[in-house]
Design a protein around this motif. Structure first.
Motif, mmCIF file in Angstrom:
data_model
loop_
_atom_site.group_PDB
_atom_site.id
_atom_site.type_symbol
_atom_site.label_atom_id
_atom_site.label_comp_id
_atom_site.label_asym_id
_atom_site.label_seq_id
_atom_site.Cartn_x
_atom_site.Cartn_y
_atom_site.Cartn_z
ATOM 1 N N UNK A 32 -17.655 -14.258 -10.931
ATOM 2 C CA UNK A 32 -17.231 -13.354 -12.003
ATOM 3 C C UNK A 32 -18.197 -12.183 -12.169
ATOM 4 N N UNK A 33 -19.458 -12.403 -11.832
ATOM 5 C CA UNK A 33 -20.466 -11.347 -11.963
ATOM 6 C C UNK A 33 -20.429 -10.358 -10.800
ATOM 7 N N UNK A 34 -19.682 -10.694 -9.757
ATOM 8 C CA UNK A 34 -19.674 -9.857 -8.562
ATOM 9 C C UNK A 34 -18.692 -8.695 -8.714
ATOM 10 N N UNK A 35 -19.226 -7.603 -9.212
ATOM 11 C CA UNK A 35 -18.476 -6.350 -9.277
ATOM 12 C C UNK A 35 -19.204 -5.341 -8.400
ATOM 13 N N UNK A 36 -18.513 -4.287 -8.034
ATOM 14 C CA UNK A 36 -19.165 -3.280 -7.195
ATOM 15 C C UNK A 36 -20.290 -2.572 -7.944
ATOM 16 N N UNK A 37 -20.113 -2.369 -9.244
ATOM 17 C CA UNK A 37 -21.175 -1.755 -10.039
ATOM 18 C C UNK A 37 -22.414 -2.634 -10.114
ATOM 19 N N UNK A 61 -14.886 -9.159 -1.734
ATOM 20 C CA UNK A 61 -14.699 -10.608 -1.604
ATOM 21 C C UNK A 61 -14.155 -10.967 -0.222
ATOM 22 N N UNK A 62 -13.216 -10.177 0.272
ATOM 23 C CA UNK A 62 -12.657 -10.456 1.593
ATOM 24 C C UNK A 62 -13.711 -10.258 2.693
ATOM 25 N N UNK A 63 -14.528 -9.214 2.570
ATOM 26 C CA UNK A 63 -15.590 -8.987 3.563
ATOM 27 C C UNK A 63 -16.615 -10.110 3.526
ATOM 28 N N UNK A 64 -16.949 -10.572 2.333
ATOM 29 C CA UNK A 64 -17.899 -11.667 2.188
ATOM 30 C C UNK A 64 -17.337 -12.945 2.801
ATOM 31 N N UNK A 65 -16.067 -13.214 2.538
ATOM 32 C CA UNK A 65 -15.437 -14.406 3.109
ATOM 33 C C UNK A 65 -15.379 -14.309 4.631
ATOM 34 N N UNK A 66 -15.018 -13.139 5.155
ATOM 35 C CA UNK A 66 -14.953 -12.958 6.615
ATOM 36 C C UNK A 66 -16.308 -13.220 7.254
ATOM 37 N N UNK A 67 -17.348 -12.774 6.598
ATOM 38 C CA UNK A 67 -18.691 -12.977 7.140
ATOM 39 C C UNK A 67 -19.030 -14.460 7.200
ATOM 40 N N UNK A 68 -18.765 -15.194 6.114
ATOM 41 C CA UNK A 68 -19.038 -16.628 6.092
ATOM 42 C C UNK A 68 -18.150 -17.363 7.094
ATOM 43 N N UNK A 69 -16.905 -16.945 7.188
ATOM 44 C CA UNK A 69 -15.956 -17.558 8.105
ATOM 45 C C UNK A 69 -16.395 -17.360 9.552
ATOM 46 N N UNK A 106 -23.396 -23.900 1.016
ATOM 47 C CA UNK A 106 -23.391 -24.348 -0.366
ATOM 48 C C UNK A 106 -22.085 -24.027 -1.064
ATOM 49 N N UNK A 107 -22.086 -24.153 -2.374
ATOM 50 C CA UNK A 107 -20.852 -23.959 -3.133
ATOM 51 C C UNK A 107 -20.349 -22.522 -3.150
ATOM 52 N N UNK A 108 -21.133 -21.593 -2.631
ATOM 53 C CA UNK A 108 -20.698 -20.196 -2.625
ATOM 54 C C UNK A 108 -19.388 -20.020 -1.866
ATOM 55 N N UNK A 109 -19.240 -20.743 -0.748
ATOM 56 C CA UNK A 109 -18.022 -20.611 0.055
ATOM 57 C C UNK A 109 -16.797 -20.981 -0.779
ATOM 58 N N UNK A 110 -16.858 -22.104 -1.490
ATOM 59 C CA UNK A 110 -15.717 -22.507 -2.305
ATOM 60 C C UNK A 110 -15.508 -21.560 -3.486
ATOM 61 N N UNK A 115 -12.132 -17.340 -5.830
ATOM 62 C CA UNK A 115 -11.996 -15.975 -6.334
ATOM 63 C C UNK A 115 -10.925 -15.190 -5.579
ATOM 64 N N UNK A 116 -10.581 -15.637 -4.375
ATOM 65 C CA UNK A 116 -9.547 -14.961 -3.594
ATOM 66 C C UNK A 116 -8.145 -15.270 -4.101
ATOM 67 N N UNK A 117 -8.039 -16.214 -5.014
ATOM 68 C CA UNK A 117 -6.728 -16.588 -5.547
ATOM 69 C C UNK A 117 -6.414 -15.742 -6.776
ATOM 70 N N UNK A 118 -5.140 -15.513 -7.002
ATOM 71 C CA UNK A 118 -4.738 -14.787 -8.200
ATOM 72 C C UNK A 118 -4.388 -13.336 -7.977
ATOM 73 N N UNK A 119 -4.652 -12.834 -6.803
ATOM 74 C CA UNK A 119 -4.333 -11.455 -6.462
ATOM 75 C C UNK A 119 -3.561 -11.510 -5.142
ATOM 76 N N UNK A 120 -2.414 -10.849 -5.096
ATOM 77 C CA UNK A 120 -1.548 -10.923 -3.913
ATOM 78 C C UNK A 120 -2.235 -10.546 -2.620
ATOM 79 N N UNK A 121 -2.979 -9.453 -2.631
ATOM 80 C CA UNK A 121 -3.671 -9.000 -1.422
ATOM 81 C C UNK A 121 -4.683 -10.045 -0.963
ATOM 82 N N UNK A 122 -5.453 -10.584 -1.897
ATOM 83 C CA UNK A 122 -6.480 -11.559 -1.532
ATOM 84 C C UNK A 122 -5.854 -12.883 -1.109
ATOM 85 N N UNK A 123 -4.770 -13.288 -1.761
ATOM 86 C CA UNK A 123 -4.101 -14.529 -1.367
ATOM 87 C C UNK A 123 -3.512 -14.408 0.033
ATOM 88 N N UNK A 124 -2.920 -13.260 0.344
ATOM 89 C CA UNK A 124 -2.399 -13.046 1.696
ATOM 90 C C UNK A 124 -3.517 -13.090 2.722
#
Length: 196
Positions: A32-37, A61-69, A106-110, A115-124
């Motif tokens: 929740x604290x992860x904003x671009x600002x 969030x997608x770039x961060x997930x891709x990196x971990x993935x 650690x739990x960051x991945x989960x 956080x990727x849920x709830x937004x159509x672009x991120x869910x796709x």
């Protein structure tokens, strides 16, 4: 508030630095604290810089997930190259690498996944990643079973679901990493040894 003090870095290096800081924010403060600002402030750069790299929070969030993935897939591919070509050995290595990656990250991945849920672009995006895992598991495990291709694919969907659930239990301390890997390995061998 102080002015950003970060020195100018090449674009690729700056992106990696921002992703490092973003992961630290998730680890220390939650998604929740992860904003671009906030990322700009923590990284010591001006606000436009994270926007140039990620355009939006969803992009970050997608770039961060891709990196971990990518790290997880690389670890798994490297481990498979050193493995005997038997179903039991391949299942053990795949399961161990999967759980070790989550234990290491650690739990960051989960948290990022949630956080990727709830937004159509991120869910796709997330569904695309999961589909990629299913295809990777199907292609990797196909030589070790006699199941029709579509049956194997469906079982790999179940395997990925089970892996996610086991890794969550492991991260909350309900089971050990070795128990989670062993359970997943057993599931893979059992499901792929069946002829129907």
């Amino acid at each position: 508030m102080s002015e950003p003090t970060s020195k100018k870095l090449p674009k690729a290096q700056r992106r990696e630095q921002l992703l490092d800081v973003a992961l630290a924010v998730v680890r220390e403060e939650g998604t929740d604290a992860l904003t671009l600002g906030h990322l700009a402030e923590r990284a010591g750069v001006s606000k436009p810089i994270p926007y140039e790299h990620f355009q939006s929070r969803a992009g970050l969030l997608m770039a961060l997930y891709e990196r971990l993935d990518a790290k997880q897939v690389t670890q798994l591919q490297e481990a498979l190259q050193r493995t005997r070509r038997k179903l039991e050995d391949v299942a053990k290595v795949m399961s161990g690498a999967y759980m070790n990656c989550y234990a290491t990250l650690g739990p960051e991945q989960h948290a990022i996944t949630a956080a990727l849920k709830g937004d159509g672009q991120m869910e796709n995006f997330h569904q695309g990643v999961l589909d990629g895992y299913v295809d990777f598991y199907r292609d990797t495990l196909a030589p070790y079973c006699e199941l029709p291709k579509e049956t194997l694919r469906l079982r790999c969907v179940g395997i990925i679901g089970a892996a996610e659930a086991l890794s969550r239990d492991m991260l909350r301390g309900a089971i050990s990493e070795s128990s989670a890997a062993s359970a997943l390995s057993s599931l893979i061998v059992s499901w792929l040894s069946a002829r129907k």
